[in-house]
Structures are given as structure tokens and as C-alpha cells.
Write a protein that holds these residues in place. Structure first.
Motif, short mmCIF file in Angstrom:
data_model
loop_
_atom_site.label_atom_id
_atom_site.label_comp_id
_atom_site.label_asym_id
_atom_site.label_seq_id
_atom_site.Cartn_x
_atom_site.Cartn_y
_atom_site.Cartn_z
N ASP A 100 -2.84 -7.30 11.57
CA ASP A 100 -2.59 -7.53 10.15
C ASP A 100 -3.83 -7.18 9.32
O ASP A 100 -3.71 -6.52 8.29
N PHE A 101 -5.01 -7.62 9.76
CA PHE A 101 -6.25 -7.29 9.05
C PHE A 101 -6.41 -5.77 8.94
O PHE A 101 -6.80 -5.26 7.90
N GLY A 102 -6.10 -5.07 10.02
CA GLY A 102 -6.24 -3.62 10.02
C GLY A 102 -5.34 -2.92 9.03
O GLY A 102 -5.67 -1.86 8.51
N VAL A 103 -4.19 -3.51 8.74
CA VAL A 103 -3.24 -2.91 7.80
C VAL A 103 -3.44 -3.46 6.39
O VAL A 103 -3.46 -2.71 5.41
N TYR A 104 -3.60 -4.77 6.28
CA TYR A 104 -3.65 -5.44 4.98
C TYR A 104 -4.87 -5.00 4.15
O TYR A 104 -4.72 -4.66 2.98
N GLU A 105 -6.03 -5.04 4.76
CA GLU A 105 -7.26 -4.77 4.01
C GLU A 105 -7.25 -3.41 3.31
O GLU A 105 -7.53 -3.33 2.12
N PRO A 106 -6.94 -2.30 4.02
CA PRO A 106 -6.95 -1.00 3.32
C PRO A 106 -5.85 -0.87 2.26
O PRO A 106 -6.03 -0.15 1.28
N LEU A 107 -4.73 -1.55 2.46
CA LEU A 107 -3.62 -1.43 1.51
C LEU A 107 -3.72 -2.38 0.33
O LEU A 107 -2.99 -2.23 -0.65
N ARG A 108 -4.58 -3.36 0.41
CA ARG A 108 -4.66 -4.37 -0.65
C ARG A 108 -4.94 -3.76 -2.01
O ARG A 108 -4.43 -4.22 -3.02
N GLN A 109 -5.72 -2.71 -2.06
CA GLN A 109 -6.04 -2.08 -3.35
C GLN A 109 -4.81 -1.44 -3.99
O GLN A 109 -4.80 -1.17 -5.18
N ARG A 110 -3.75 -1.20 -3.22
CA ARG A 110 -2.51 -0.65 -3.76
C ARG A 110 -1.59 -1.73 -4.30
O ARG A 110 -0.54 -1.43 -4.85
N GLY A 111 -1.96 -2.98 -4.09
CA GLY A 111 -1.17 -4.09 -4.61
C GLY A 111 -0.86 -5.11 -3.54
O GLY A 111 -0.75 -4.78 -2.35
N LEU A 112 -0.73 -6.35 -3.96
CA LEU A 112 -0.48 -7.46 -3.05
C LEU A 112 0.84 -7.29 -2.30
O LEU A 112 0.89 -7.45 -1.09
N ILE A 113 1.90 -6.98 -3.01
CA ILE A 113 3.21 -6.88 -2.39
C ILE A 113 3.24 -5.75 -1.36
O ILE A 113 3.76 -5.92 -0.25
N VAL A 114 2.67 -4.60 -1.68
CA VAL A 114 2.62 -3.47 -0.75
C VAL A 114 1.86 -3.88 0.52
O VAL A 114 2.31 -3.63 1.64
N ALA A 115 0.71 -4.50 0.33
CA ALA A 115 -0.11 -4.92 1.48
C ALA A 115 0.63 -5.96 2.32
O ALA A 115 0.60 -5.90 3.55
N MET A 116 1.30 -6.90 1.67
CA MET A 116 2.03 -7.94 2.40
C MET A 116 3.18 -7.37 3.22
O MET A 116 3.34 -7.70 4.39
N VAL A 117 3.97 -6.53 2.61
CA VAL A 117 5.13 -5.98 3.31
C VAL A 117 4.68 -5.14 4.51
O VAL A 117 5.19 -5.31 5.63
N ALA A 118 3.71 -4.27 4.31
CA ALA A 118 3.25 -3.42 5.41
C ALA A 118 2.58 -4.23 6.52
O ALA A 118 2.86 -4.03 7.70
N SER A 119 1.69 -5.14 6.14
CA SER A 119 0.99 -5.91 7.17
C SER A 119 1.93 -6.87 7.88
O SER A 119 1.80 -7.10 9.09
N ASN A 120 2.91 -7.41 7.17
CA ASN A 120 3.88 -8.30 7.81
C ASN A 120 4.76 -7.53 8.78
O ASN A 120 5.13 -8.06 9.83
N ALA A 121 5.09 -6.28 8.45
CA ALA A 121 5.89 -5.47 9.38
C ALA A 121 5.13 -5.28 10.69
O ALA A 121 5.69 -5.46 11.78
N VAL A 122 3.86 -4.96 10.60
CA VAL A 122 3.04 -4.78 11.80
C VAL A 122 2.85 -6.12 12.50
O VAL A 122 3.00 -6.23 13.72
N GLY A 123 2.53 -7.16 11.74
CA GLY A 123 2.29 -8.48 12.32
C GLY A 123 3.51 -9.05 13.01
O GLY A 123 3.41 -9.61 14.10
N LEU A 124 4.67 -8.90 12.39
CA LEU A 124 5.87 -9.48 13.01
C LEU A 124 6.26 -8.76 14.29
O LEU A 124 6.73 -9.38 15.23
#
Length: 171
Positions: A100-124
Motif C-alpha cells: 500500500d505504501f508503495g502505491v499510495y505515496e506516489p499517487l497521493r499528489q494526484r488526489g486522495l480518492i485516486v490514491a485510496m482506490v489504487a492502494s486499496n486495490a493492491v492492498g486487498l
């Protein structure tokens, strides 16, 4: 400042609570339907919620606080739930969090929702694969596990999007 401390504390406490709650649900409820004829271990909904709460906790309290929360949740799980489930959960949470850290951190600058959805997909996916294999020695519940977590992620992200839109409209 006080509101962000309160929000951070609330998110962290809710996140911590979901970890043993997921393991207790599996221990006491077993398997539950998740839709479309699929079933999953009962903790699936709590883990789906945990994925979103983890990201909210990171936003409001920081990465270190989230790592401490994971440790506290794991200890509580071990004390309250079946030790085998708690260990499988601990391993799955640890790996899913790193992914999740690996996905969330780089995507966070694109927006919270984008980062959450992408990192949650990988995390789940990481969490589901590891937990099912370690706890049950099988991936038989994988489709239900993924579906249940997706339901919770979509519901939580939808609520967050509505709250953000409402906050912007009143500001």
C-alpha cells in the motif's frame, strides 16, 4: 489543529478496532455471503473498512502512527482471537501495508480518492492472497474475499467523496 488531532485519533482508534474485529468475526461467525453467490470469511467487511481507515489515518496522523496502530491491532488480535488467525492476519497486514505504501505515496499528489482506490486495490489483493493461504491453506474464498473488500472500499470512498463535496459546498 485540534480538529485534525481529533480526526487523527478517531481514525486511528477505528482502524485499530477493525483489526481484532476482523479476526473475531472470522473466529465467531465463520463464513458469510458477499453477493453474486460468493462467500468469504466474516472479517472481510472489517478488513475492507480497515483499508480505507488506514489511508485516512495516514492522512490525519502520519505513517508512524499507522505502523504503531497496526502493531497494537495485531497484539489485540492475538489476545482476543484465534492465534492462528491472528498470525495469518499479522503477516497479511504487514505485506499489504508495505504494498500500500508503495502505491499510495506516489499517487497521493494526484488526489486522495485516486490514491485510496489504487492502494486499496493492491492492498486487498495482497491481504486476501496471504491471509487465505496462511489461515486456511486454500484460496477457495478468494473471489468472495476480493468482492467483500471492494464493496466496503467503494462504500467508504463514496461516503468520503460525498463528505468532501458537501464540505466544499458549505465553505
Amino acid at each position: 489543529m485540534k480538529a485534525s488531532i481529533t480526526a487523527g485519533s478517531a481514525a486511528l482508534l477505528a482502524y485499530i478496532a477493525t483489526i481484532p474485529a476482523a479476526n473475531l468475526a472470522v473466529t465467531h461467525l465463520g463464513v458469510v455471503p458477499v453477493g453474486f453467490g460468493y462467500a468469504a470469511p466474516a472479517g472481510v467487511y472489517m478488513v475492507g473498512l480497515a483499508l480505507v481507515l488506514r489511508d485516512l489515518s495516514r492522512e490525519t496522523a502520519g505513517r508512524i502512527a499507522v505502523l504503531v496502530a497496526i502493531a497494537v491491532g495485531i497484539v489485540l488480535s492475538y489476545l482476543l482471537a484465534d492465534p492462528r488467525l491472528a498470525m495469518a492476519s499479522a503477516m497479511a497486514f504487514a505485506v499489504a501495508e508495505l504494498a500500500d505504501f508503495g502505491v499510495y505515496e506516489p499517487l497521493r499528489q494526484r488526489g486522495l480518492i485516486v490514491a485510496m482506490v489504487a492502494s486499496n486495490a493492491v492492498g486487498l489483493l495482497c491481504d486476501s492472497l496471504l491471509f487465505l493461504k496462511l489461515a486456511f491453506g486454500s484460496l477457495a474464498y478468494l473471489p468472495g474475499q476480493i468482492l467483500g473488500k471492494v464493496w466496503m472500499t467503494l462504500a467508504a470512498v463514496g461516503i468520503l467523496a460525498l463528505l468532501r463535496r458537501r464540505r466544499r459546498a458549505t465553505a
